[in-house]
Design a protein around this motif. Structure first.
Motif, PDB file in Angstrom:
ATOM      1  N   GLN A 181       0.833  -1.188   0.000  1.00  0.00           N
ATOM      2  CA  GLN A 181       0.000   0.000   0.000  1.00  0.00           C
ATOM      3  C   GLN A 181       0.874   1.247   0.000  1.00  0.00           C
ATOM      4  OE1 GLN A 181      -3.330  -0.056  -0.234  1.00  0.00           O
ATOM      5  NE2 GLN A 181      -3.180  -2.287  -0.372  1.00  0.00           N
ATOM      6  N   PRO A 182       0.368   2.378  -0.594  1.00  0.00           N
ATOM      7  CA  PRO A 182       1.139   3.616  -0.581  1.00  0.00           C
ATOM      8  C   PRO A 182       1.488   4.030   0.843  1.00  0.00           C
ATOM      9  CG  PRO A 182      -0.762   3.784  -2.054  1.00  0.00           C
ATOM     10  CD  PRO A 182      -0.912   2.510  -1.286  1.00  0.00           C
ATOM     11  N   GLN A 183       2.734   4.390   1.044  1.00  0.00           N
ATOM     12  CA  GLN A 183       3.192   4.782   2.364  1.00  0.00           C
ATOM     13  C   GLN A 183       3.332   6.312   2.453  1.00  0.00           C
ATOM     14  OE1 GLN A 183       3.598   2.567   4.860  1.00  0.00           O
ATOM     15  NE2 GLN A 183       2.820   1.054   3.407  1.00  0.00           N
ATOM     16  N   PRO A 184       3.005   6.891   3.616  1.00  0.00           N
ATOM     17  CA  PRO A 184       3.171   8.338   3.773  1.00  0.00           C
ATOM     18  C   PRO A 184       4.611   8.744   3.504  1.00  0.00           C
ATOM     19  CG  PRO A 184       1.940   7.383   5.605  1.00  0.00           C
ATOM     20  CD  PRO A 184       2.468   6.237   4.807  1.00  0.00           C
ATOM     21  N   HIS A 185       4.777   9.848   2.792  1.00  0.00           N
ATOM     22  CA  HIS A 185       6.118  10.285   2.446  1.00  0.00           C
ATOM     23  C   HIS A 185       6.225  11.788   2.647  1.00  0.00           C
ATOM     24  CE1 HIS A 185      10.027   9.922   0.459  1.00  0.00           C
ATOM     25  NE2 HIS A 185       9.756  11.106  -0.050  1.00  0.00           N
ATOM     26  N   GLN A 186       7.265  12.215   3.325  1.00  0.00           N
ATOM     27  CA  GLN A 186       7.526  13.627   3.555  1.00  0.00           C
ATOM     28  C   GLN A 186       8.770  14.005   2.764  1.00  0.00           C
ATOM     29  OE1 GLN A 186       5.832  15.989   5.392  1.00  0.00           O
ATOM     30  NE2 GLN A 186       7.290  17.435   4.492  1.00  0.00           N
ATOM     31  N   LEU A 187       8.614  14.959   1.859  1.00  0.00           N
ATOM     32  CA  LEU A 187       9.771  15.398   1.087  1.00  0.00           C
ATOM     33  C   LEU A 187      10.803  16.005   2.026  1.00  0.00           C
ATOM     34  CD1 LEU A 187       8.156  17.044  -2.080  1.00  0.00           C
ATOM     35  CD2 LEU A 187       9.147  14.774  -1.845  1.00  0.00           C
ATOM     36  N   PRO A 188      12.064  15.731   1.793  1.00  0.00           N
ATOM     37  CA  PRO A 188      13.115  16.265   2.670  1.00  0.00           C
ATOM     38  C   PRO A 188      13.233  17.786   2.548  1.00  0.00           C
ATOM     39  CG  PRO A 188      14.079  15.230   0.734  1.00  0.00           C
ATOM     40  CD  PRO A 188      12.625  14.895   0.706  1.00  0.00           C
ATOM     41  N   SER A 189      13.617  18.404   3.617  1.00  0.00           N
ATOM     42  CA  SER A 189      13.792  19.860   3.621  1.00  0.00           C
ATOM     43  C   SER A 189      15.151  20.199   3.012  1.00  0.00           C
ATOM     44  CB  SER A 189      13.689  20.400   5.053  1.00  0.00           C
ATOM     45  OG  SER A 189      13.849  21.809   5.069  1.00  0.00           O
ATOM     46  N   VAL A 190      15.140  20.350   1.688  1.00  0.00           N
ATOM     47  CA  VAL A 190      16.358  20.639   0.933  1.00  0.00           C
ATOM     48  C   VAL A 190      16.087  21.836   0.033  1.00  0.00           C
ATOM     49  CG1 VAL A 190      18.015  19.746  -0.751  1.00  0.00           C
ATOM     50  CG2 VAL A 190      17.067  18.229   0.977  1.00  0.00           C
ATOM     51  N   LYS A 191      17.057  22.694  -0.132  1.00  0.00           N
ATOM     52  CA  LYS A 191      16.901  23.878  -0.962  1.00  0.00           C
ATOM     53  C   LYS A 191      17.068  23.556  -2.440  1.00  0.00           C
ATOM     54  CE  LYS A 191      16.208  26.799   2.384  1.00  0.00           C
ATOM     55  NZ  LYS A 191      14.885  27.450   2.558  1.00  0.00           N
ATOM     56  N   LEU A 192      16.044  23.934  -3.215  1.00  0.00           N
ATOM     57  CA  LEU A 192      16.091  23.863  -4.668  1.00  0.00           C
ATOM     58  C   LEU A 192      16.111  25.289  -5.213  1.00  0.00           C
ATOM     59  CD1 LEU A 192      13.327  21.130  -5.198  1.00  0.00           C
ATOM     60  CD2 LEU A 192      15.798  20.793  -5.399  1.00  0.00           C
ATOM     61  N   ILE A 215       8.758   9.394 -10.095  1.00  0.00           N
ATOM     62  CA  ILE A 215       7.966   9.050  -8.905  1.00  0.00           C
ATOM     63  C   ILE A 215       6.555   9.622  -9.073  1.00  0.00           C
ATOM     64  CG2 ILE A 215       7.754   9.193  -6.404  1.00  0.00           C
ATOM     65  CD1 ILE A 215      10.728   9.756  -6.244  1.00  0.00           C
ATOM     66  N   LEU A 216       5.556   8.790  -8.820  1.00  0.00           N
ATOM     67  CA  LEU A 216       4.170   9.244  -8.839  1.00  0.00           C
ATOM     68  C   LEU A 216       3.657   9.308  -7.409  1.00  0.00           C
ATOM     69  CD1 LEU A 216       1.525   9.954 -10.309  1.00  0.00           C
ATOM     70  CD2 LEU A 216       1.050   7.488 -10.468  1.00  0.00           C
ATOM     71  N   PHE A 217       3.244  10.511  -6.987  1.00  0.00           N
ATOM     72  CA  PHE A 217       2.659  10.719  -5.661  1.00  0.00           C
ATOM     73  C   PHE A 217       1.145  10.826  -5.803  1.00  0.00           C
ATOM     74  CE2 PHE A 217       6.911  12.521  -5.474  1.00  0.00           C
ATOM     75  CZ  PHE A 217       7.408  12.087  -4.259  1.00  0.00           C
ATOM     76  N   ASP A 218       0.420  10.353  -4.783  1.00  0.00           N
ATOM     77  CA  ASP A 218      -1.017  10.562  -4.786  1.00  0.00           C
ATOM     78  C   ASP A 218      -1.309  11.948  -4.209  1.00  0.00           C
ATOM     79  OD1 ASP A 218      -0.783  10.381  -2.043  1.00  0.00           O
ATOM     80  OD2 ASP A 218      -1.826   8.455  -1.857  1.00  0.00           O
ATOM     81  N   ARG A 219      -2.581  12.249  -4.017  1.00  0.00           N
ATOM     82  CA  ARG A 219      -2.950  13.606  -3.599  1.00  0.00           C
ATOM     83  C   ARG A 219      -2.476  13.942  -2.185  1.00  0.00           C
ATOM     84  NH1 ARG A 219      -9.400  13.613  -2.138  1.00  0.00           N
ATOM     85  NH2 ARG A 219      -9.375  11.900  -0.658  1.00  0.00           N
ATOM     86  N   GLU A 220      -2.147  12.899  -1.390  1.00  0.00           N
ATOM     87  CA  GLU A 220      -1.640  13.123  -0.039  1.00  0.00           C
ATOM     88  C   GLU A 220      -0.109  13.113  -0.003  1.00  0.00           C
ATOM     89  OE1 GLU A 220      -3.645  13.921   2.283  1.00  0.00           O
ATOM     90  OE2 GLU A 220      -5.521  13.458   1.227  1.00  0.00           O
ATOM     91  N   MET A 221       0.522  13.158  -1.189  1.00  0.00           N
ATOM     92  CA  MET A 221       1.979  13.124  -1.314  1.00  0.00           C
ATOM     93  C   MET A 221       2.566  11.832  -0.762  1.00  0.00           C
ATOM     94  SD  MET A 221       3.141  15.564  -3.103  1.00  0.00           S
ATOM     95  CE  MET A 221       4.900  15.501  -2.798  1.00  0.00           C
ATOM     96  N   ARG A 222       1.820  10.732  -0.955  1.00  0.00           N
ATOM     97  CA  ARG A 222       2.337   9.409  -0.656  1.00  0.00           C
ATOM     98  C   ARG A 222       2.825   8.793  -1.963  1.00  0.00           C
ATOM     99  NH1 ARG A 222      -2.976   7.356   2.481  1.00  0.00           N
ATOM    100  NH2 ARG A 222      -3.772   8.083   0.460  1.00  0.00           N
ATOM    101  N   ILE A 223       3.946   8.113  -1.907  1.00  0.00           N
ATOM    102  CA  ILE A 223       4.482   7.498  -3.125  1.00  0.00           C
ATOM    103  C   ILE A 223       3.541   6.382  -3.577  1.00  0.00           C
ATOM    104  CG2 ILE A 223       6.367   6.157  -4.105  1.00  0.00           C
ATOM    105  CD1 ILE A 223       8.294   7.648  -2.356  1.00  0.00           C
ATOM    106  N   TYR A 224       2.985   6.533  -4.780  1.00  0.00           N
ATOM    107  CA  TYR A 224       2.078   5.533  -5.327  1.00  0.00           C
ATOM    108  C   TYR A 224       2.855   4.484  -6.115  1.00  0.00           C
ATOM    109  CZ  TYR A 224      -2.215   3.648  -7.294  1.00  0.00           C
ATOM    110  OH  TYR A 224      -3.249   2.815  -7.630  1.00  0.00           O
ATOM    111  N   CYS A 225       3.809   4.924  -6.901  1.00  0.00           N
ATOM    112  CA  CYS A 225       4.699   4.015  -7.612  1.00  0.00           C
ATOM    113  C   CYS A 225       5.916   4.805  -8.077  1.00  0.00           C
ATOM    114  CB  CYS A 225       4.001   3.335  -8.796  1.00  0.00           C
ATOM    115  SG  CYS A 225       3.511   4.461 -10.108  1.00  0.00           S
ATOM    116  N   GLN A 226       6.962   4.096  -8.470  1.00  0.00           N
ATOM    117  CA  GLN A 226       8.187   4.759  -8.917  1.00  0.00           C
ATOM    118  C   GLN A 226       8.910   3.885  -9.921  1.00  0.00           C
ATOM    119  OE1 GLN A 226      10.856   5.251  -5.478  1.00  0.00           O
ATOM    120  NE2 GLN A 226       9.526   3.851  -4.370  1.00  0.00           N
TER     121      GLN A 226
END
Length: 198
Positions: free
Chosen positions: A47-58, A159-170
């Motif tokens: 199942q898609p797992q919650p994912h938090q993008l890292p705090s990195v400067k772009l 990487i495909l994220f769902d609307r909750e920013m959980r990784i759906y597939c990659q």
């Protein structure tokens, strides 16, 4: 008679040894395939797992610093593509994938974010190419590679994220030839989104 008994023992034991060898072979084969079947079975049920993008400067297209945590799905699927302008195949991968998604998912809103992993000098040529290619996407620059390392990926990577920013597939590597699979996964995300709204 002693010689006959000796030969008899040999011929009696040989079939048993062959059976044991066959049993060992079957056990070895089944032991080899079981982890593979288990792997695919597990992958299919993940199942898609919650994912938090890292705090990195772009860097945005204007050269301003942007924290990666500000990238949002906004209640829509988000397709994030890591690429390098210095790699022609990576450019073709990005262009083909974005155009296929736009053409195949007419009327559906999907956020497409491209992360350019070239150095600061090469990155300056990426924006004009994006504009001339008329690609509809959000473009960010990761000149030092901090974001891709924090994400544990190496371009090209999708990487495909769902609307909750959980990784759906990659998908690691190029997606050329597999665009329909990516679009299919996006449709699954959209179907889940629409069903939840009912």
């Amino acid at each position: 008679s002693l010689i006959f008994l000796a030969f008899r023992r040999i011929f009696v034991r040989l079939p048993n040894q062959k059976k044991q060898a066959k049993m060992k072979t079957r056990l070895t084969i089944s032991g080899f395939f079981f982890p593979i079947l288990f792997f695919f079975g597990t992958a299919a049920s993940t199942q898609p797992q919650p994912h938090q993008l890292p705090s990195v400067k772009l860097r945005d297209i204007n050269g301003h610093p942007v924290d990666a945590t500000q990238i949002r799905a906004d209640s829509k699927p988000l397709l994030m593509i890591f690429w390098k302008f210095s790699d022609k195949a990576s450019c073709n991968n990005l262009k083909t994938l974005v155009q296929t998604v736009n053409d195949s998912l007419l009327g559906e809103i999907v956020n497409v974010v491209a992360i350019c992993s070239d150095d600061a000098v090469t990155s300056q040529q990426a924006l004009p190419w994006i504009k001339s290619s008329e690609l509809e996407l959000e473009l960010y620059f990761d000149p030092n590679g901090d974001f891709r390392r924090a994400m544990g990926v190496k371009p090209p990577y999708t990487i495909l994220f769902d609307r909750e920013m959980r990784i759906y597939c990659q998908q690691a590597g190029y997606c050329i030839g597999n665009e329909s699979l990516v679009c299919g996964k996006i449709r699954e995300c959209l179907a889940g989104l629409h069903s939840n709204r009912k």
